[in-house]
Design an enzyme around this catalytic site. Structure first.
Site, PDB file in Angstrom:
ATOM      1  N   GLY A 113       5.784   5.434   4.765  1.00 53.41           N
ATOM      2  CA  GLY A 113       5.771   5.473   3.302  1.00 53.41           C
ATOM      3  C   GLY A 113       4.392   5.540   2.697  1.00 53.41           C
ATOM      4  O   GLY A 113       4.015   4.720   1.876  1.00 53.41           O
ATOM      5  N   CYS A 114       3.613   6.503   3.124  1.00 57.82           N
ATOM      6  CA  CYS A 114       2.240   6.639   2.652  1.00 57.82           C
ATOM      7  C   CYS A 114       2.158   6.861   1.154  1.00 57.82           C
ATOM      8  O   CYS A 114       1.132   6.608   0.542  1.00 57.82           O
ATOM      9  CB  CYS A 114       1.542   7.803   3.347  1.00 57.82           C
ATOM     10  SG  CYS A 114       1.330   7.475   5.093  1.00 57.82           S
ATOM     11  N   ALA A 115       3.235   7.344   0.572  1.00 58.50           N
ATOM     12  CA  ALA A 115       3.207   7.692  -0.844  1.00 58.50           C
ATOM     13  C   ALA A 115       2.851   6.495  -1.713  1.00 58.50           C
ATOM     14  O   ALA A 115       2.288   6.633  -2.783  1.00 58.50           O
ATOM     15  CB  ALA A 115       4.547   8.266  -1.270  1.00 58.50           C
ATOM     16  N   GLY A 116       3.150   5.305  -1.235  1.00 61.65           N
ATOM     17  CA  GLY A 116       2.853   4.104  -2.000  1.00 61.65           C
ATOM     18  C   GLY A 116       1.372   3.795  -2.055  1.00 61.65           C
ATOM     19  O   GLY A 116       0.933   2.940  -2.800  1.00 61.65           O
ATOM     20  N   GLY A 117       0.604   4.486  -1.245  1.00 61.06           N
ATOM     21  CA  GLY A 117      -0.841   4.304  -1.285  1.00 61.06           C
ATOM     22  C   GLY A 117      -1.323   3.059  -0.581  1.00 61.06           C
ATOM     23  O   GLY A 117      -2.466   2.656  -0.718  1.00 61.06           O
TER      24      GLY A 117
END
Lengths: 276, 276
Positions: A113-117
């Site tokens: 879930g890299c999108a969460g930063g």
């Protein structure tokens, strides 16, 4: 082991002739610009990387880079470092098993879930980068005074306007100062110097002129450094990682102003009493 | 092929809460900071790289990166590009033989006397980067006015202070504008856009907010762009390469001042007549 430092402004700049335009006037003049060299790092004879850098503290840079990239372990025993300044090669000799298995360093973590930063994108970072427990504090006043001193330290920047600086500090004073055309390199030079001289980076503070991206944040957190102070701004991913790793991230330090993005409890109004 | 552009300032920034210190006062406030995502590039199913970037024009970035790194050939036929914004993956499909042989891209040229600052350190660059013959000219006035316009174009910089910009121009006007946390990425976005839209980069001008290192110079010269204009300074290696490759390198552009480091004959005092 003893590491030679090549630290002279003459070696780090070059004078060039150029055409200077000032409004309607044009003249031929001379300026100092910063040097850049391609340094190839070999570990036990194997070529691992070529990096572009300022030719200063190259032994520290090579070792810092290898540690940051997870190519050698923290427990690595370095048997020798030989710099060839003519061809810009540096040979690092280590005990065989200090090298991580091939591919590990660049392997991406999938499905986190890299999108969460706030996730790691390299397996080696997820493994080495755990939340910091350091309770070290710093006073506001010290952040401002150390940044001021730090910005005045770079003669190379004054001469060329072409480098970034970094520094390792205690809560009291600047202890190591580095410069490089790359903001990553400047920090790797600190990491390499600490490793080779056996200086602990725990409970220390990093100062940098550069912006704080996730790579810089991870590099610093992996060294267990709990406070990072930048003249510039961070990215959202760096802020997310700092939050999760219990790193105090301070940016946009200008005069007596600063932004504390994460874990502001480490920054105190009053002066922190010295440990006795 | 049609490439979707994701171009909105809302997508490129994130609002964070932070502690702001102003002299003796401290307050909780909100600021916009720039987003950073880890984009993994796969070519024909093989993972080639993960880069950290601003999530804007990612299709162009991926293609520009592959071209700059010599991982696909200039004659490559791109059959498809699919961006997965949830996992930040981008899949590029090309004709099989467009991929250079493995290892070529990172292979270092040995024994060419890099110490002089005018040699290539990657085999792929030495092969692709030949001296430019372009006779294109630009007026002083246009350098100053285009730089002024260029610096005003980045709303993302104004909002976050966290990005670099680049632009592709004719001798008359700015044609493509890009932004990214990385100065290399901003230029790769231009290269990718030109490639995908069939826009020639010959006889054009590149503007950049970033410093000019050898990597930037080589990236631009490989696209046959004869003039590069930077707000910042170059390194000695970039100047040496520009000299040898017949690239006009202009730096430190501030108001009506600039330094022309190499091939100043392309910069004229008077306005250049338009071609008819």
């Amino acid at each position: 082991m003893e590491i030679k430092e090549c630290r002279s402004t003459m070696d780090l700049t070059r004078e060039v002739e150029l055409t200077q335009v000032r409004y309607d006037e044009e003249s031929r003049t001379k300026n100092r610009i910063v040097r850049e060299v391609p340094l190839t790092i070999l570990v036990n004879g194997t070529e691992l990387a070529t990096m572009l850098c300022t030719p200063d503290k190259l032994e520290y840079l090579a070792v810092g880079f290898l540690l940051s990239e997870g190519l050698i372990k923290k427990e690595a025993e370095i048997k020798g470092i030989t710099l060839n300044e003519k061809g810009w090669y540096i040979r690092v000799e280590i005990a065989d098993d200090d090298l991580l298995e091939e591919g590990m360093a660049s392997k991406r973590v999938i499905g986190t879930g890299c999108a969460g930063g706030i996730s790691f994108y390299r397996a080696v970072d997820a493994k080495d980068c755990l939340p910091l427990k350091s309770g070290v504090l710093i006073s506001r006043e010290k952040v401002f005074s150390m940044m001021k001193e730090f910005l005045g330290m770079s003669g190379l920047y004054r001469d060329t306007h072409g480098v970034h600086s970094a520094a390792l500090c205690s809560s009291e004073k600047i202890e190591i100062f580095t410069e490089d055309i790359g903001r990553h390199n400047a920090i790797d030079k600190i990491i390499g110097e600490c490793f080779l001289k056996g200086i602990s980076t725990e409970d220390r503070i990093i100062l940098t002129t550069g912006r704080i991206s996730s790579e810089i944040l991870i590099k610093v957190a992996k060294q267990r450094i709990p406070i990072i102070v930048a003249r510039s701004v961070p990215t959202d991913m760096a802020v997310g990682l700092a939050e999760r790793l219990n790193v105090t991230l301070i940016g946009s330090v200008r005069g007596s102003r600063m932004n504390i993005y994460t874990h502001d409890w480490r920054v105190k109004v009053e002066t922190i009493p010295k440990k006795r």
